[in-house]
Write a protein that holds these residues in place. Structure first.
Motif, PDB file in Angstrom:
ATOM      1  N   VAL A 201       5.105   3.688  -6.696  1.00  0.00           N
ATOM      2  CA  VAL A 201       3.731   4.088  -6.391  1.00  0.00           C
ATOM      3  C   VAL A 201       2.767   3.543  -7.438  1.00  0.00           C
ATOM      4  O   VAL A 201       1.660   3.107  -7.115  1.00  0.00           O
ATOM      5  N   ARG A 202       3.183   3.537  -8.685  1.00  0.00           N
ATOM      6  CA  ARG A 202       2.338   2.936  -9.725  1.00  0.00           C
ATOM      7  C   ARG A 202       2.127   1.449  -9.464  1.00  0.00           C
ATOM      8  O   ARG A 202       1.045   0.912  -9.693  1.00  0.00           O
ATOM      9  N   TYR A 203       3.168   0.796  -8.973  1.00  0.00           N
ATOM     10  CA  TYR A 203       3.100  -0.645  -8.728  1.00  0.00           C
ATOM     11  C   TYR A 203       2.088  -0.977  -7.631  1.00  0.00           C
ATOM     12  O   TYR A 203       1.366  -1.969  -7.716  1.00  0.00           O
ATOM     13  N   ILE A 204       2.033  -0.140  -6.584  1.00  0.00           N
ATOM     14  CA  ILE A 204       1.139  -0.445  -5.462  1.00  0.00           C
ATOM     15  C   ILE A 204      -0.197   0.286  -5.559  1.00  0.00           C
ATOM     16  O   ILE A 204      -1.092   0.045  -4.744  1.00  0.00           O
TER      17      ILE A 204
ATOM     18  N   HIS B 141      -3.785  -7.665  -6.269  1.00  0.00           N
ATOM     19  CA  HIS B 141      -3.345  -6.270  -6.185  1.00  0.00           C
ATOM     20  C   HIS B 141      -3.027  -5.849  -4.753  1.00  0.00           C
ATOM     21  O   HIS B 141      -1.999  -5.213  -4.494  1.00  0.00           O
ATOM     22  N   ILE B 142      -3.892  -6.195  -3.816  1.00  0.00           N
ATOM     23  CA  ILE B 142      -3.616  -5.875  -2.411  1.00  0.00           C
ATOM     24  C   ILE B 142      -2.378  -6.632  -1.948  1.00  0.00           C
ATOM     25  O   ILE B 142      -1.523  -6.087  -1.238  1.00  0.00           O
ATOM     26  N   ALA B 143      -2.267  -7.889  -2.368  1.00  0.00           N
ATOM     27  CA  ALA B 143      -1.119  -8.703  -1.957  1.00  0.00           C
ATOM     28  C   ALA B 143       0.189  -8.079  -2.417  1.00  0.00           C
ATOM     29  O   ALA B 143       1.150  -7.970  -1.636  1.00  0.00           O
ATOM     30  N   GLN B 144       0.260  -7.650  -3.663  1.00  0.00           N
ATOM     31  CA  GLN B 144       1.521  -7.089  -4.151  1.00  0.00           C
ATOM     32  C   GLN B 144       1.806  -5.737  -3.511  1.00  0.00           C
ATOM     33  O   GLN B 144       2.970  -5.384  -3.281  1.00  0.00           O
TER      34      GLN B 144
END
Length: 215
Positions: A14-17, A67-70
């Motif tokens: 969740v932190r990653y996205i 950020h959206i891509a990852q």
């Protein structure tokens, strides 16, 4: 985000996205056309014969930023269940953004995962089926069909004893690998229960056969 107390998603994921989902929410409200543009990029990348996760992420990054891509690519790679996506809603993320991720995962997630398996692990397997055949003479035979990640079918058919010997040989090979950390506890528990059930049934049949002979 606070302390993550949900069951299905890890706090690390969740932190990653997190930033990507927040940005996606803002962009979807400001740019309704972004929805179809994102989907078009994913469709184009999945239409290629040799696909890498990096290809989709790179294409999406040009369109939306990193950020959206990852966030999108991580969701396609790692989200599998309705419950996982529901936890994003419970965590307070924008409903429109989460529902759009749900749609992308439902439509493209399985295809994306299949492409990754085919490219990175062609000799692995992703599907297995069994059938019991009963020849005119002899005991029942077990027919096992394994579908490799490159969609090559492997078919084995033999009697029960031979199949058990094959399993025993595979267990011996697994012991040599010594990769115990990768084994899920629930898988081992299920394996142990099934093995014990098979042993118990074999012992009961053997003892029953012996008693029958004596009488």
């Amino acid at each position: 985000m606070g302390n993550w107390k949900h069951e299905h998603l890890s706090q690390e994921f969740v932190r990653y996205i997190d930033q990507g989902v927040v940005e996606l929410s803002k962009r979807l409200h400001e740019e309704p056309a972004l929805r179809s543009q994102l989907e078009s990029v994913i469709q184009e990348q999945l239409s290629r014969s040799q696909m890498e996760a990096h290809d989709i992420e790179q294409g999406l990054s040009i369109l939306t930023g990193p950020h959206i891509a990852q966030a999108v690519v991580a969701s396609l790679r790692l989200l599998d269940t309705h419950e996982e996506i529901e936890e994003l809603l419970e965590a307070g993320y924008d409903e429109q953004a989460v529902h759009f991720l749900r749609y992308l995962v439902a439509r493209y997630g399985p295809v994306f995962k299949a492409f990754r398996r085919r490219v990175h692990y062609p000799l692995g397997w992703h599907k297995c089926s069994f059938a019991v055949t009963k020849p005119e003479y002899g005991g029942p035979y077990l027919n096992m069909k394994v579908l490799r990640n490159d969609d090559t079918p492997l078919v084995l058919e033999d009697d029960t004893e031979s199949m058990v010997r094959l399993i025993n040989l595979m267990l011996g090979a697994l012991e040599l690998v010594k990769d115990h950390d990768s084994l899920a506890e629930e898988t081992l528990t299920e394996f142990a229960e099934r093995t014990q059930k098979l042993i118990n049934s074999a012992i009961e049949r053997t003892m029953g056969g012996t008693n029958g002979t004596e009488h």
